[in-house]
Every structure is written in C-alpha cells, then in structure tokens.
Design an enzyme around this catalytic site. Structure first.
Site, PDB file in Angstrom:
ATOM      1  CE  LYS A  10      79.620 -81.081  90.947  1.00  0.00           C
ATOM      2  NZ  LYS A  10      79.123 -81.854  89.798  1.00  0.00           N
ATOM      3  NE  ARG A  67      71.582 -77.717  83.202  1.00  0.00           N
ATOM      4  CZ  ARG A  67      71.450 -79.012  82.942  1.00  0.00           C
ATOM      5  NH1 ARG A  67      70.268 -79.508  82.595  1.00  0.00           N
ATOM      6  NH2 ARG A  67      72.484 -79.827  83.036  1.00  0.00           N
TER       7      ARG A  67
END
Length: 480
Positions: free
Chosen positions: A258, A332
């Site tokens: 990120k 996820r």
C-alpha cells in the site's frame, strides 16, 4: 463489568445513577423539546428564563441544548432539542450532544420515555463520554456526567451495551504494536475467562497441520505467527450462532504494498474481529439463548522473504485453489478458511464482520456498512432492526453474473477481480463460495472508524451495525 487488559474509560457503570439513589433527588431536570413544541415550552418558563432562552435563539433543533439559570445563578434546568421528528424522543446522537454540552453533575430526563427511547438516551449519554487515553502522559481527569436511569431501563442492560461498544473502540484504537495477533488472542482469552467460555488458539505452523492453509499463508511473513482464535459459550443444545471476525492486525498490503497514506490507518484492519468480540461480550452478558462461537483469524499481512506472492496458487480448507491476483486482498483469504471451519459445526446462523473493501466505502461512505446475504428474510429483519435502532446498514446484491470476474485460467478462482468495478460485491461473492454450506449467512463490510469528531462519535475506532445486530439477535434468541 468487563475487566480486560485495556483501560475502558470511563467505566460505563459510573455514568448512571439509580432512580432511588440519594443523588437522584437533586438531579438537574432535562426537558426534551420538539421543534413544534418550542413555543409552548417557552410559555411555561418564568420571565427571566424565557428571555434567556430567546437570547440563546433556542429553536429545538436536533441536539441543541440550552441551560437555564436559577435565580441564584446556578443551573436549574436544561432543555434538549429533538428537531422536527421530536415525537420519537429516541435519537441517540441528540442525547450524546446533551452529555457533551452540560457541566459535570447528575441529570434526569423530565419526560416519559418508551423502552427504546430510554435505552437510546442512555446509550447516547454514555457514548458521548468515551475516551481513549492509554498513550497520554498526563490525561486530565474528567468528572463524568451522570444520568438518572430512565424508568424501565436496567443498569445491567445499559452497561452491557456500552461495554460492548467501548470494547470495539478500544480494540480498534490500539496500535498494532500493542494489538497484534498475540495480543488480540489474549483479549479474546480474557473475555472467555470472564464468561466461563471455552477457548482455544491454533498458532503458527499448527495451522497447516490442522488444515488452515490460507490463514497461514497470509500471516506467515510476520514476526508474529498467525493465530486462529476459537471461543465457545452457551448451553450445548441451544441454537448455534457463530461470529467470524477479520483479524488482520496490520495490513501493509503485502508485496502489493500500500502507499503510505493508505497504510496510515491499517491498525483498524482488525475492526471485524473487534466487532465480533464486542458483540460476543454483549451477547454473553445479556445471556441470549445461543450456543455462541467466535472465530477470528488473527494475522499481520507483512512483507518478508516468505511472503505470499502475486501469481501464487494457494490451497484452502475447503479444497478450492486460489490464484493470488493481489496480496492486498488478504482479508477474504483468512475469512474463507474460517467460514469453512464454521460450516463444519452446522451452525444455524453465521455472521461475519470485516473491514474488507474500499469499494464499500466508495458506494456507501464511512458511516453505512454494506450487508450481503442471500436470505431475504434475514435481510428484511436486519433492516427493521436497523431502522428501530437508528444504526444503518444497506444491503448490496450478491450479483451472480459478477462471479465471472473471479475466474482463474489456472486455479478454481482468483482472490480479487481485476476489472476495477464492484469490488465489494466480488469480495462478498468470493466469501459466498466458502459459505455455501451454511443455512443462514450474512457478511458485514464495515469501516470501523470515525474520520471526524461528532457528538458521541469521537474520531477513532467505531462499532458499526452492532446495535442493529444485537437487537435482531435479542429478538430471535431471547434470554431464557
């Protein structure tokens, strides 16, 4: 009262006074006033107070407050504006604004409140006084504003709710240095001990031995090994409720790193786990008639030589192979193994909470969690609870045609669609594949953070949809 390793400030039980306590007799009255009734309210004041209210231009806008002086210069009464929709007298944030506006002291609501309105008034009053001061060298002591419990509201109920909500805030606000996977597991263990729940952790390479390859893959690059937390409580033959919380204690993005501005708040990426633990405490304290299970995959998505890579194909507990298109779509993955594990216990209802996608924030903003479920009845019941609580959720579709975006040329699926569209939906569709064997499942994509200060909602960690979910659960599984 919950006694964890984190300081809960203030202690919720210190914010209330029993109606029959000596302190209640001298409490300052608070009169809720609807905008439509402000003129009638003014006429009931004596002349000096009427002039004072007019000078303050009090028009009973929602959350507006005017204090009324006594003849001796003290505080005689307070008026709280309820706005145009004053009939319900249940707006949490109006009562939060009240608690922030008045000086320290004891107050009572000079009105008859319904059960919901009384509870909402107490919650707003309490939420407004939350503080996170663990890292302040010399935090100024703050004398609490205390509220005489409205008629029909039990102190235990108000305290349980605030403890659950404060717990979420405390856990999210604590930086990863002090809330990594091990510390998160410790907090869950303290909670289990408090409620005489069973508690187990599967840690490090034992995750591979016991069949949780996705959780292990995401967390293996960190100096702190990944952990699967498993808490169980309640009578064995009660309806089975399982809460699953995403416990990514820090998310660097992995090798798909990120940028710094996107990494700044990633201590909150375990917000789903915080929601599961806060809700679990509330459920256990209230004694809801469930066989509760809490599953939290606690990991740090870090960068090192053994980090999982874009292009890797990973195995899952369910047997599905997953091609990694983006290592920053790690939440996820850990939830997939946890949901598969949850299904093996044949629960009646599974709810998962996760700070899963920025796409949900683009669609709904920071305040409104996205709800996904294939069960229309469950969706409607949650929507009704949300409306009653003033705690919004918004259902987004599990739109099956978008499953095409999860196809992989070499594996059963990819972990993240590369179209750049409908990211919250495709993430939920990914999870649905691992929840296929569950009779009822709902997924909450939450932000878990207030970006700015508002009445009762200080900047920092926040519980979202928790009041909605607890109301639904309390109606469905009432305490015996």
């Amino acid at each position: 009262m919950f006694e964890g390793s984190l300081p809960m400030t203030p202690k919720p039980e210190t914010l209330f006074v029993a109606a029959d306590a000596a302190e209640a007799k001298g409490a300052t009255p608070v009169r809720p006033v609807a905008a439509a009734g402000v003129e009638a309210w003014r006429k009931g004041l004596d002349a000096p107070q009427r002039r004072w209210a007019e000078m303050q231009d009090f028009k009973a806008a929602k959350g507006s407050v005017v204090t009324l002086p006594s003849a001796k210069g003290g505080l005689e009464a307070v008026a709280l504006g309820l706005g145009e929709d004053g009939a319900e007298m249940a707006d949490i944030w109006a009562y939060a604004a009240l608690a922030e506006a008045v000086p320290a002291g004891v107050y009572r609501i000079d009105a008859s409140l319904s059960g919901d309105a009384a509870r909402h008034a107490a919650l707003g009053w309490g939420l407004a006084q939350y503080r996170f001061e663990r890292y302040r060298k010399a935090a100024e002591p703050v004398e609490p504003r205390r509220l005489v419990l409205p008629e029909g509201l039990a102190l235990a109920d108000a305290v349980a709710a605030l403890e659950g909500l404060f717990m979420v805030r405390d856990l999210v606000n604590t930086p990863t240095e002090h809330m990594g996977p091990r510390q998160l597991a410790d907090e869950a263990g303290i909670l289990a001990q408090r409620h005489q729940a069973s508690f187990r952790c599967i840690e490090g390479d034992h995750l591979l031995d016991e069949g949780f390859p996705l959780i292990h893959a995401v967390g293996r690059a960190s100096a702190t090994p990944p952990i699967l937390i498993d808490l169980r409580w309640g009578r064995a033959d009660a309806p089975k409720l399982t809460l699953v919380g995403k416990g990514v204690c820090f998310d660097s993005g992995g090798l798909d790193l990120k940028p710094s501005n996107a990494m700044r708040l990633m201590k909150k990426d375990m917000g789903g786990a915080a929601h599961a633990l806060g809700l679990a405490h509330w459920i256990m304290t209230a004694g809801l008639d469930v066989r509760l299970r809490v599953l939290i995959p606690a990991v740090e998505n870090a960068v090192s030589g053994n980090a999982f890579r874009p292009g890797d194909v990973l195995s899952s507990r369910a047997g599905h192979s997953v091609e990694i298109t983006n290592t920053d779509a790690e939440g996820r993955l850990v939830l997939a193994d946890a949901l598969t594990y949850a299904a093996e216990d044949t629960p009646d209802l599974v709810l998962d909470f996760a700070t899963l996608t920025g796409a949900a924030r683009v669609a709904l903003g920071a305040d409104v969690p996205a709800l996904f479920t294939a069960d229309h009845g469950l969706s409607m019941a949650l929507a009704q609870a949300a409306a009653a609580e003033g705690d919004p959720v918004w259902r987004l579709p599990l739109y099956a045609p978008y499953e095409e975006d999860l196809k992989s040329p070499i594996a059963d699926m990819v972990n993240a669609a590369e179209t750049g569209m409908a990211g919250a939906i495709t993430a939920a569709l990914f999870l649905q594949r691992f929840a296929a064997d569950l009779p009822q499942w709902a997924h909450f994509d939450v932000y878990a953070y207030n970006q700015r200060n508002r009445a009762g909602r200080p900047q920092g960690g926040e519980a979202m949809a928790l009041r909605t979910v607890f109301r639904y659960l309390a109606d469905r599984f009432p305490a015996s």
